[in-house]
Design a protein around this motif. Structure first.
Motif, short mmCIF file in Angstrom:
data_model
loop_
_atom_site.label_atom_id
_atom_site.label_comp_id
_atom_site.label_asym_id
_atom_site.label_seq_id
_atom_site.Cartn_x
_atom_site.Cartn_y
_atom_site.Cartn_z
N GLY A 138 83.30 -79.44 -92.76
CA GLY A 138 83.32 -78.63 -91.56
C GLY A 138 81.91 -78.46 -91.03
O GLY A 138 81.00 -78.10 -91.77
N THR A 139 81.72 -78.73 -89.74
CA THR A 139 80.39 -78.59 -89.14
C THR A 139 80.09 -77.12 -88.90
O THR A 139 80.98 -76.27 -88.89
CB THR A 139 80.31 -79.34 -87.81
OG1 THR A 139 81.19 -78.70 -86.87
CG2 THR A 139 80.71 -80.81 -87.97
N ALA A 140 78.81 -76.83 -88.65
CA ALA A 140 78.43 -75.46 -88.32
C ALA A 140 79.12 -75.01 -87.04
O ALA A 140 79.52 -73.84 -86.92
CB ALA A 140 76.91 -75.37 -88.18
N GLN A 141 79.29 -75.92 -86.08
CA GLN A 141 79.98 -75.56 -84.85
C GLN A 141 81.44 -75.22 -85.12
O GLN A 141 81.98 -74.25 -84.56
CB GLN A 141 79.89 -76.69 -83.82
CG GLN A 141 80.50 -76.33 -82.47
CD GLN A 141 79.78 -75.20 -81.78
OE1 GLN A 141 78.57 -75.25 -81.57
NE2 GLN A 141 80.51 -74.13 -81.43
N GLU A 142 82.09 -75.99 -85.97
CA GLU A 142 83.49 -75.69 -86.32
C GLU A 142 83.60 -74.37 -87.04
O GLU A 142 84.54 -73.59 -86.80
CB GLU A 142 84.05 -76.84 -87.17
CG GLU A 142 84.27 -78.12 -86.38
CD GLU A 142 84.55 -79.32 -87.27
OE1 GLU A 142 85.09 -80.32 -86.75
OE2 GLU A 142 84.24 -79.28 -88.48
N LEU A 143 82.65 -74.08 -87.92
CA LEU A 143 82.65 -72.80 -88.62
C LEU A 143 82.36 -71.65 -87.66
O LEU A 143 82.96 -70.57 -87.77
CB LEU A 143 81.64 -72.81 -89.77
CG LEU A 143 82.14 -73.56 -91.01
CD1 LEU A 143 80.97 -73.99 -91.89
CD2 LEU A 143 83.11 -72.68 -91.81
N PHE A 144 81.45 -71.87 -86.72
CA PHE A 144 81.21 -70.85 -85.70
C PHE A 144 82.49 -70.56 -84.92
O PHE A 144 82.89 -69.39 -84.76
CB PHE A 144 80.11 -71.30 -84.73
CG PHE A 144 79.89 -70.31 -83.61
CD1 PHE A 144 78.93 -69.32 -83.71
CD2 PHE A 144 80.67 -70.36 -82.46
CE1 PHE A 144 78.75 -68.39 -82.70
CE2 PHE A 144 80.50 -69.44 -81.44
CZ PHE A 144 79.54 -68.45 -81.56
N ASP A 145 83.14 -71.60 -84.42
CA ASP A 145 84.34 -71.42 -83.60
C ASP A 145 85.44 -70.70 -84.38
O ASP A 145 86.11 -69.81 -83.85
CB ASP A 145 84.86 -72.77 -83.11
CG ASP A 145 83.94 -73.41 -82.06
OD1 ASP A 145 83.13 -72.68 -81.45
OD2 ASP A 145 84.04 -74.64 -81.88
N PHE A 146 85.62 -71.08 -85.65
CA PHE A 146 86.68 -70.47 -86.44
C PHE A 146 86.35 -69.01 -86.77
O PHE A 146 87.22 -68.14 -86.73
CB PHE A 146 86.92 -71.28 -87.73
CG PHE A 146 88.21 -70.90 -88.40
CD1 PHE A 146 89.42 -71.40 -87.95
CD2 PHE A 146 88.23 -70.03 -89.48
CE1 PHE A 146 90.62 -71.04 -88.56
CE2 PHE A 146 89.41 -69.66 -90.09
CZ PHE A 146 90.62 -70.17 -89.63
N THR A 147 85.09 -68.75 -87.10
CA THR A 147 84.68 -67.37 -87.40
C THR A 147 84.83 -66.50 -86.17
O THR A 147 85.37 -65.38 -86.24
CB THR A 147 83.21 -67.34 -87.88
OG1 THR A 147 83.06 -68.22 -88.99
CG2 THR A 147 82.80 -65.94 -88.30
N TYR A 148 84.38 -67.00 -85.03
CA TYR A 148 84.48 -66.26 -83.76
C TYR A 148 85.93 -65.91 -83.45
O TYR A 148 86.24 -64.77 -83.08
CB TYR A 148 83.87 -67.12 -82.66
CG TYR A 148 83.79 -66.46 -81.30
CD1 TYR A 148 82.65 -65.76 -80.91
CD2 TYR A 148 84.83 -66.59 -80.37
CE1 TYR A 148 82.56 -65.17 -79.65
CE2 TYR A 148 84.75 -66.01 -79.12
CZ TYR A 148 83.62 -65.30 -78.77
OH TYR A 148 83.53 -64.73 -77.52
#
Length: 272
Positions: A138-148
């Motif tokens: 999982g990329t940092a962007q994917e983790l950002f989107d999912f966390t958000y």
């Protein structure tokens, strides 16, 4: 100080540093997962050194505590200590990444006051996102989107200020998760080259001393050449869920990254 019955495993890194790992003999079925995780400490420290700059201490290692011991993890200088809960679902390198990132962010550069705790937990949490990218989970962007997306706009989560959480919220989920999101927004704002140029001098310029959020912002502005006041104010010091165009445009909930469950479980144990 850890006192008890431990199996000790020693090694030496390619650079000559001693590695000392200790595993409680009471771990039983949790022992293999603990070893599979902590034995990767030298590898993880080497990887983190490539991002954060030279490792600031003279030794490495970890302690896997007993089953009736602490329920959290602690970034003890040179030898982090882990409670047994981190191994209940198998090997977990994310907690090892988190605690060893603290060797730079928290142990080498300590916070000037507890209200600056984001400089510890936000950075160690974002290190997990970077490790997830490195491992293809999982990329940092994917983790950002999912966390958000995981925290609705009316969630109490968004009422905690990572930049000044208050004495009773020093280790709140927002300090970890919104803290990591702040760093990702900084990365997007300044670009990868500038972002990864910012991290090593923070660790070296303040080594064995203290740091504040204002000092980190000044460093980020100096290297990027940008005025970042709005970004830091919005993400660290303003209640409510910030607007994010890329996340707002999504018509379907983001897919859960493979790393999310381990990261989320680790943060729950760390902060509760």
């Amino acid at each position: 100080m850890a006192i008890g019955q431990y199996d000790i495993v020693t090694d030496t890194t390619p650079s000559g540093q001693p590695v000392v790992n200790a595993y409680s003999t009471s771990l039983g079925a949790l022992g293999p997962a603990a070893r599979a995780s902590i034995e990767r400490t030298a590898e993880i420290v080497d990887w983190e050194s490539g991002i954060f700059g030279p490792y600031p201490f003279e030794a490495q290692g970890g302690v896997a505590g007993p089953v009736d011991g602490i329920g959290f993890a602690l970034e003890t200088q040179t030898r982090s200590v882990y409670g047994p809960g981190f191994w209940r679902r198998g090997a977990n390198t994310y907690v090892v990444v988190h605690e060893n990132a603290h060797q730079w962010f928290g142990d080498s550069v300590s916070v000037a006051e507890w209200r600056h705790i984001w400089l510890n937990e936000g950075f160690a949490s974002y290190a997990e996102w970077l490790w997830s990218e490195e491992q293809g989970e999982g990329t940092a962007q994917e983790l950002f989107d999912f966390t958000y997306a995981s925290y609705p706009a009316d969630d109490e989560f968004w009422q905690v200020l990572p930049g000044d959480p208050g004495a009773d919220r020093v280790f709140d989920d927002a300090v970890y998760d919104r803290g990591a999101m702040t760093l990702h927004q900084l990365r997007l704002a300044v670009g990868d080259d500038a972002f990864f140029e910012i991290l090593p001098p923070w660790a070296t310029e303040h080594r064995y001393g203290n740091g504040t959020i204002a000092q980190f912002q000044a460093l980020a502005e100096r290297i990027s050449g940008l005025d970042l006041d709005d970004l830091f104010t919005t993400w660290l010091f303003t209640t409510g869920r910030p607007d994010v165009a890329s996340a707002a445009r999504k018509t379907a909930p983001p897919t859960e990254p493979k790393s999310w469950a381990k990261i989320r479980e680790s943060h729950h144990l760390m902060s509760h």
